[in-house]
Design an enzyme around this catalytic site. Structure first.
Site, mmCIF file in Angstrom:
data_model
loop_
_atom_site.group_PDB
_atom_site.id
_atom_site.type_symbol
_atom_site.label_atom_id
_atom_site.label_comp_id
_atom_site.label_asym_id
_atom_site.label_seq_id
_atom_site.Cartn_x
_atom_site.Cartn_y
_atom_site.Cartn_z
ATOM 1 N N HIS A 62 2.812 -8.951 -13.873
ATOM 2 C CA HIS A 62 2.930 -8.630 -12.451
ATOM 3 C C HIS A 62 1.862 -9.414 -11.702
ATOM 4 O O HIS A 62 0.727 -9.511 -12.136
ATOM 5 C CB HIS A 62 2.708 -7.127 -12.294
ATOM 6 C CG HIS A 62 2.767 -6.615 -10.900
ATOM 7 N ND1 HIS A 62 1.629 -6.288 -10.181
ATOM 8 C CD2 HIS A 62 3.813 -6.343 -10.090
ATOM 9 C CE1 HIS A 62 1.977 -5.832 -8.995
ATOM 10 N NE2 HIS A 62 3.301 -5.857 -8.912
ATOM 11 N N GLU A 118 13.055 -3.231 -12.419
ATOM 12 C CA GLU A 118 11.607 -3.004 -12.439
ATOM 13 C C GLU A 118 11.254 -1.686 -11.756
ATOM 14 O O GLU A 118 11.738 -1.400 -10.669
ATOM 15 C CB GLU A 118 10.907 -4.165 -11.720
ATOM 16 C CG GLU A 118 9.408 -4.008 -11.590
ATOM 17 C CD GLU A 118 8.765 -5.221 -10.951
ATOM 18 O OE1 GLU A 118 7.677 -5.051 -10.371
ATOM 19 O OE2 GLU A 118 9.344 -6.330 -11.015
ATOM 20 N N GLU A 173 3.299 -2.362 -13.756
ATOM 21 C CA GLU A 173 2.314 -2.759 -12.755
ATOM 22 C C GLU A 173 1.339 -1.645 -12.411
ATOM 23 O O GLU A 173 0.229 -1.906 -11.955
ATOM 24 C CB GLU A 173 2.996 -3.263 -11.485
ATOM 25 C CG GLU A 173 3.709 -2.196 -10.679
ATOM 26 C CD GLU A 173 4.498 -2.781 -9.527
ATOM 27 O OE1 GLU A 173 4.028 -2.681 -8.378
ATOM 28 O OE2 GLU A 173 5.581 -3.357 -9.776
ATOM 29 N N HIS A 180 10.637 -0.427 -7.183
ATOM 30 C CA HIS A 180 9.344 -0.065 -6.584
ATOM 31 C C HIS A 180 9.010 1.416 -6.744
ATOM 32 O O HIS A 180 8.223 1.974 -5.974
ATOM 33 C CB HIS A 180 9.336 -0.447 -5.100
ATOM 34 C CG HIS A 180 8.064 -1.104 -4.654
ATOM 35 N ND1 HIS A 180 7.229 -0.547 -3.710
ATOM 36 C CD2 HIS A 180 7.491 -2.264 -5.030
ATOM 37 C CE1 HIS A 180 6.198 -1.345 -3.502
ATOM 38 N NE2 HIS A 180 6.331 -2.396 -4.299
ATOM 39 N N ASP A 221 13.589 -5.064 -8.160
ATOM 40 C CA ASP A 221 12.429 -4.180 -8.140
ATOM 41 C C ASP A 221 12.786 -2.929 -7.353
ATOM 42 O O ASP A 221 13.022 -2.993 -6.142
ATOM 43 C CB ASP A 221 11.240 -4.907 -7.491
ATOM 44 C CG ASP A 221 9.952 -4.114 -7.556
ATOM 45 O OD1 ASP A 221 9.975 -2.964 -8.034
ATOM 46 O OD2 ASP A 221 8.907 -4.648 -7.121
#
Length: 385
Positions: free
Chosen positions: A288, A212, A238, A188, A186
């Site tokens: 998610h 991700e 997400e 982010h 991830d």
């Protein structure tokens, strides 16, 4: 037919950073939902209260009608707050309807396509050694897949040392757990598009399960080029809130895994549609869910029903969970029956969980005011958390 008219609405802000919703019908059937934006629980709570006049008196038999009324009836639509409020209400209505009919929600969606769902466990650590140890611990506990954030503060274009650090962390984890374990990465949204190719190249030798949020959702136009650049599957979603948000990246062939959140992307009603849309483009689904037990239970109903569901996130043991963990608000702490990195098919009605209401009410008396951290680079400029 039972009267599923909703007569009562209650909200509970509980640790660590969750907001629970309870709807009750005229005949006393209760449904639970989780309408929350991490760090904006009070804002979503206010939005649910604003929608209360539409909720009270509406029948949980007519879930689609309610969804369309709230989405289209407000003129201004979409976005994290409104869609998260709608998500939790939608979850609670499905919970009521499943309980009234005595079946799990996935049965109302067309039935199960699998007998169990693979989950991944979050790991944390600031060094390659710490991450490797955390990954080994998760595997020792039965997980066959893990995920972590692999970088911290990033400049718009950062140093070769920062890029090398990312590769070193991934190398240590791969050496620790071998090639059979899936390792999701991830980013982010911390990496800007000018650095994204270098990050992907540094990770590629270690075969991540997916990358991700390699770039922020508002920079999804960059995903097509990144998707074509790397062999690592690209995942995002997400911070996307409806099928209309996902439509463009699917049309562009820019993503391999979509990650709608059951508490942000319109609930069960909308995520089912997102999953079907993704299936038409041969794209996998991995909902998610770094949130609480109700959101997780809703996601599992989708996972059991959707053929392209690949893996499920869970917040069990995640570092955000200070003061309460995933199963702490359940009557049965083993309610999800997590075994060997999987959740088996549940046959319980509705969302399949029983909330410990006494514990929820007690926790809500204290509440929480969790906020996302504010990160800054060495020069003092704000950067992505």
């Amino acid at each position: 037919m039972q009267d599923l008219t909703i007569t009562k609405l209650e909200l509970f802000r509980v640790a660590p950073r969750w907001l629970f919703l309870k709807l009750t019908t005229a005949e006393g059937i209760e449904g639970w939902g989780e309408p929350v934006v991490e760090g904006r629980a009070a804002t979503v709570e206010a939005c649910v209260r604003e929608l209360e006049e539409h909720i009270i008196g509406h029948s949980a038999h007519r879930i689609e009608d309610f969804w369309q009324m709230v989405y289209r009836g407000g003129f201004y639509r979409g976005g994290p707050v409104l869609m998260s409020a709608l998500s939790g209400i939608d979850q609670a209505m499905w919970d009521i309807k499943g309980k009234a009919l005595g079946v799990p929600v996935y049965e109302l969606l067309g039935g199960a396509v699998r007998n169990r769902v693979r989950i991944y466990g979050w790991i944390g650590g600031d060094s390659p050694e710490a991450l490797a140890a955390a990954a080994r611990k998760r595997v020792d506990n039965g997980f066959t897949a893990v995920k972590m954030t692999i970088c911290d503060q990033m400049e718009w274009i950062d140093s070769p040392a920062k890029v090398a650090e990312v590769g070193n962390k991934m190398a240590a984890m791969r050496e620790a757990v071998g090639d059979e374990v899936l390792i999701g990465v991830d980013l982010h949204g911390r990496v800007h598009k000018g650095q994204a190719k270098a990050i992907a190249r540094a990770l590629e030798p270690y075969h991540p399960f997916f990358l991700e949020e390699l770039v922020l959702a508002e920079n999804n136009d960059a995903l097509k080029a990144l998707h074509d650049f790397t062999s690592i599957p690209i995942a995002t979603g997400e911070r996307m809130y409806s099928r209309w948000d996902f439509k463009r990246i699917l049309e562009q062939n820019a993503v391999d895994i979509v990650q709608p959140d059951l508490s942000h992307a319109g609930g069960i009603t909308e995520v089912k549609k997102i999953a079907t849309l993704a299936e038409a483009y041969d794209v996998a689904l991995a909902p998610h869910c770094p949130l609480g037990p109700i959101s997780f239970a809703a996601a599992l109903q989708i996972d059991f029903n959707c053929i392209n569901a690949l893996i499920q996130e869970t917040s069990l043991g995640i570092h955000y969970n200070v003061g309460a963990d995933l199963t702490d608000y359940l009557v049965d702490p083993d309610g999800f029956r997590l075994r060997d990195g999987h959740v088996p098919l549940s046959t319980k009605p509705g969302l399949g969980i029983e909330i410990d209401e006494e514990k929820v009410r007690e926790a809500a008396r204290e509440g929480h005011n969790w906020k996302s951290p504010i990160w800054r680079n060495a020069d003092g400029s704000v950067t992505e958390w």
